[in-house]
Design a protein around this motif. Structure first.
Motif, PDB file in Angstrom:
ATOM      1  N   ALA A 193       0.834  -1.201   0.000  1.00  0.00           N
ATOM      2  CA  ALA A 193       0.000   0.000   0.000  1.00  0.00           C
ATOM      3  C   ALA A 193       0.869   1.251   0.000  1.00  0.00           C
ATOM      4  N   GLY A 194       0.307   2.330  -0.534  1.00  0.00           N
ATOM      5  CA  GLY A 194       1.054   3.575  -0.636  1.00  0.00           C
ATOM      6  C   GLY A 194       1.581   4.080   0.688  1.00  0.00           C
ATOM      7  N   GLY A 195       0.815   3.885   1.758  1.00  0.00           N
ATOM      8  CA  GLY A 195       1.222   4.386   3.058  1.00  0.00           C
ATOM      9  C   GLY A 195       2.422   3.674   3.653  1.00  0.00           C
ATOM     10  N   GLU A 196       2.803   2.530   3.076  1.00  0.00           N
ATOM     11  CA  GLU A 196       3.939   1.766   3.598  1.00  0.00           C
ATOM     12  C   GLU A 196       5.252   2.057   2.863  1.00  0.00           C
ATOM     13  N   ILE A 197       5.185   2.784   1.755  1.00  0.00           N
ATOM     14  CA  ILE A 197       6.353   2.927   0.884  1.00  0.00           C
ATOM     15  C   ILE A 197       7.461   3.735   1.544  1.00  0.00           C
ATOM     16  N   TYR A 198       7.133   4.853   2.163  1.00  0.00           N
ATOM     17  CA  TYR A 198       8.149   5.733   2.757  1.00  0.00           C
ATOM     18  C   TYR A 198       9.014   4.958   3.749  1.00  0.00           C
ATOM     19  N   SER A 199       8.368   4.264   4.655  1.00  0.00           N
ATOM     20  CA  SER A 199       9.093   3.509   5.676  1.00  0.00           C
ATOM     21  C   SER A 199       9.935   2.406   5.048  1.00  0.00           C
ATOM     22  N   ALA A 200       9.393   1.738   4.033  1.00  0.00           N
ATOM     23  CA  ALA A 200      10.124   0.651   3.380  1.00  0.00           C
ATOM     24  C   ALA A 200      11.371   1.163   2.677  1.00  0.00           C
ATOM     25  N   LEU A 201      11.281   2.325   2.044  1.00  0.00           N
ATOM     26  CA  LEU A 201      12.458   2.938   1.416  1.00  0.00           C
ATOM     27  C   LEU A 201      13.473   3.359   2.472  1.00  0.00           C
ATOM     28  N   GLU A 202      12.981   3.965   3.543  1.00  0.00           N
ATOM     29  CA  GLU A 202      13.866   4.481   4.594  1.00  0.00           C
ATOM     30  C   GLU A 202      14.632   3.352   5.277  1.00  0.00           C
ATOM     31  N   ARG A 203      13.963   2.217   5.490  1.00  0.00           N
ATOM     32  CA  ARG A 203      14.590   1.103   6.207  1.00  0.00           C
ATOM     33  C   ARG A 203      15.339   0.141   5.281  1.00  0.00           C
ATOM     34  N   GLY A 204      15.284   0.385   3.986  1.00  0.00           N
ATOM     35  CA  GLY A 204      15.983  -0.476   3.040  1.00  0.00           C
ATOM     36  C   GLY A 204      15.271  -1.784   2.747  1.00  0.00           C
ATOM     37  N   VAL A 205      13.994  -1.883   3.114  1.00  0.00           N
ATOM     38  CA  VAL A 205      13.219  -3.076   2.791  1.00  0.00           C
ATOM     39  C   VAL A 205      13.079  -3.203   1.271  1.00  0.00           C
ATOM     40  N   ILE A 206      12.970  -2.073   0.592  1.00  0.00           N
ATOM     41  CA  ILE A 206      12.945  -2.027  -0.868  1.00  0.00           C
ATOM     42  C   ILE A 206      14.022  -1.054  -1.337  1.00  0.00           C
ATOM     43  N   ASP A 207      14.459  -1.239  -2.572  1.00  0.00           N
ATOM     44  CA  ASP A 207      15.451  -0.337  -3.158  1.00  0.00           C
ATOM     45  C   ASP A 207      14.806   0.862  -3.827  1.00  0.00           C
ATOM     46  N   ALA A 208      13.608   0.664  -4.354  1.00  0.00           N
ATOM     47  CA  ALA A 208      12.989   1.684  -5.189  1.00  0.00           C
ATOM     48  C   ALA A 208      11.481   1.519  -5.196  1.00  0.00           C
ATOM     49  N   ALA A 209      10.800   2.572  -5.617  1.00  0.00           N
ATOM     50  CA  ALA A 209       9.342   2.536  -5.685  1.00  0.00           C
ATOM     51  C   ALA A 209       8.850   3.440  -6.801  1.00  0.00           C
ATOM     52  N   GLU A 210       7.733   3.052  -7.379  1.00  0.00           N
ATOM     53  CA  GLU A 210       6.995   3.948  -8.280  1.00  0.00           C
ATOM     54  C   GLU A 210       5.623   4.161  -7.675  1.00  0.00           C
ATOM     55  N   TRP A 211       5.100   5.375  -7.853  1.00  0.00           N
ATOM     56  CA  TRP A 211       3.796   5.687  -7.291  1.00  0.00           C
ATOM     57  C   TRP A 211       2.965   6.551  -8.223  1.00  0.00           C
ATOM     58  N   GLY A 212       3.453   7.752  -8.552  1.00  0.00           N
ATOM     59  CA  GLY A 212       2.644   8.635  -9.370  1.00  0.00           C
ATOM     60  C   GLY A 212       3.463   9.695 -10.075  1.00  0.00           C
ATOM     61  N   SER A 213       2.775  10.725 -10.514  1.00  0.00           N
ATOM     62  CA  SER A 213       3.388  11.845 -11.212  1.00  0.00           C
ATOM     63  C   SER A 213       4.119  12.735 -10.203  1.00  0.00           C
ATOM     64  N   PRO A 214       4.880  13.740 -10.663  1.00  0.00           N
ATOM     65  CA  PRO A 214       5.570  14.627  -9.718  1.00  0.00           C
ATOM     66  C   PRO A 214       4.637  15.240  -8.677  1.00  0.00           C
ATOM     67  N   GLU A 215       3.455  15.684  -9.114  1.00  0.00           N
ATOM     68  CA  GLU A 215       2.511  16.273  -8.165  1.00  0.00           C
ATOM     69  C   GLU A 215       2.067  15.255  -7.120  1.00  0.00           C
ATOM     70  N   MET A 216       1.751  14.047  -7.555  1.00  0.00           N
ATOM     71  CA  MET A 216       1.269  13.027  -6.637  1.00  0.00           C
ATOM     72  C   MET A 216       2.364  12.578  -5.673  1.00  0.00           C
ATOM     73  N   ASN A 217       3.606  12.562  -6.132  1.00  0.00           N
ATOM     74  CA  ASN A 217       4.706  12.092  -5.290  1.00  0.00           C
ATOM     75  C   ASN A 217       5.200  13.142  -4.300  1.00  0.00           C
ATOM     76  N   ARG A 218       4.991  14.403  -4.592  1.00  0.00           N
ATOM     77  CA  ARG A 218       5.549  15.466  -3.756  1.00  0.00           C
ATOM     78  C   ARG A 218       5.184  15.322  -2.278  1.00  0.00           C
ATOM     79  N   PRO A 219       3.911  15.136  -1.916  1.00  0.00           N
ATOM     80  CA  PRO A 219       3.591  15.051  -0.484  1.00  0.00           C
ATOM     81  C   PRO A 219       3.995  13.742   0.180  1.00  0.00           C
TER      82      PRO A 219
END
Length: 352
Positions: A193-219
């Protein structure tokens, strides 16, 4: 089948209906289910559709928008509408990819249509008729486009990715058709889920993520926990969000009301395209001016994505009649669009 009134005329109809309405309260009060917890898709796009429906019907239909998870599972909005828990939704058809992969073609997929091409195909190339027929036949809901999706950022990544070789073994958060195609190209994909991506990137659980356009990704803050911003978004060059209506609720409407709901969706698509496209410019500039390293994919990798996507499309078209119908329509449209560069200047004019 459902050819819509031109924009100028429709706005005039809307004004007339609104001026003529004297109802103190809506004749129908509908609940809208969404997968969104907030942000532009909820606070702007879903609310825009609800507002247009109220205006166009002269207050006969009033829609209350609920955030994701309130009326049912955030990723199971189709079931929420089909069961009648909510009369209407604002949704992403790709969440139903597991039921029928045709959803990916209608939501937008790798090497697919740009937002502008998608709008042309939908409203002039027969796409919207296919969309509604597919949703009715396979999912027993009425559905039509009601928001546009801009071209996405390919990756927010802590690993520099330029070539197909760099992509091998990449622990990538994604979803839908791209999860399948990216795996075929060598990535190790994870759906979350989108709400889990930030933490997963920060902790190194994943290397990379895609989500949305620049506007959608900004917040989301992904740029704070991932060093590289990888472009272009060849995995999702454009797409649509939809509004679904429960079949029983739809059947209770007059034909005029049904057409007005479709029109509300079309107006909402236009509004979302204007708002998101303009907001993307500012959000992208922030990325350029920020501390992240901007990375461009190698042309050979982009071609590999095109080739693998075409192979994936051909395989599903052989076994899925709906997939084949939509794919044939989109490919024919893309062939026609190849004429554009012959008589249109590039964006920005002849000096670019």
């Amino acid at each position: 089948m459902h050819k819509m009134t031109r924009l100028a005329l429709s706005v005039g109809v809307a004004a007339g209906l609104t001026a003529g309405s004297v109802a103190a309260e809506a004749a129908e009060s509908w609940r809208m289910a969404t997968p969104w917890s907030g942000g532009p898709w909820l606070e702007r796009d879903a609310e825009t559709f609800a507002s247009y429906v109220n205006q166009l019907t002269g207050g006969e239909i009033e829609i209350e928008v609920f955030p994701g998870g309130t009326l049912g599972g955030a990723l199971r909005v189709t079931n929420t509408v089909k069961s009648g828990v909510a009369e209407v939704s604002h949704n992403y058809i790709n969440y139903d990819y597991g039921t029928d992969p045709t959803a990916a073609l209608l939501a937008g997929h790798s090497s697919g249509l740009t937002p502008e091409e998608f709008m042309l195909w939908m409203y002039e190339g027969g796409g919207v008729e296919l969309y509604e027929e597919f949703r009715r036949e396979v999912f027993d809901v009425v559905a039509f486009p009601c928001s546009i999706l801009g071209t996405e950022i390919f990756l927010h990544s802590n690993k520099k990715v330029e070539t197909l070789e760099d992509f091998q073994g990449l622990r990538l958060r994604t979803s839908g058709a791209w999860a399948e195609i990216a795996s075929r190209l060598g990535a190790s994909t994870v759906v979350m889920a989108g709400g889990e991506i930030y933490s997963a990137l920060e902790r190194g659980v994943i290397d990379a993520a895609e989500w949305g356009s620049p506007e959608m990704n900004r917040p989301t803050g992904f740029q704070e926990v991932a060093q590289y911003v990888v472009l272009p978004g060849v995995h999702q060059s454009g797409g649509f969000l939809e509004c679904q209506v429960n079949q029983e609720a739809w059947d209770g409407l007059s034909e005029e009301q049904q057409e007005l709901l479709r029109l509300a969706g079309k107006l909402s698509v236009y509004d979302s395209w204007l708002a998101s496209s303009f907001a993307d410019l500012d959000a992208y500039q922030e990325l350029i001016d920020g501390p992240n390293e901007m990375v461009q994919l190698d042309d050979s990798f982009i071609q590999a994505i095109y080739d693998e996507t075409e192979a994936w499309e051909n395989e599903y078209a052989e076994e899925n009649e709906w997939f084949a119908r939509v794919l044939e329509s989109q490919r024919s449209f893309k062939e026609a669009m190849n004429r554009w560069p012959e008589y249109r200047l590039p964006i920005g004019g002849a000096n670019n």
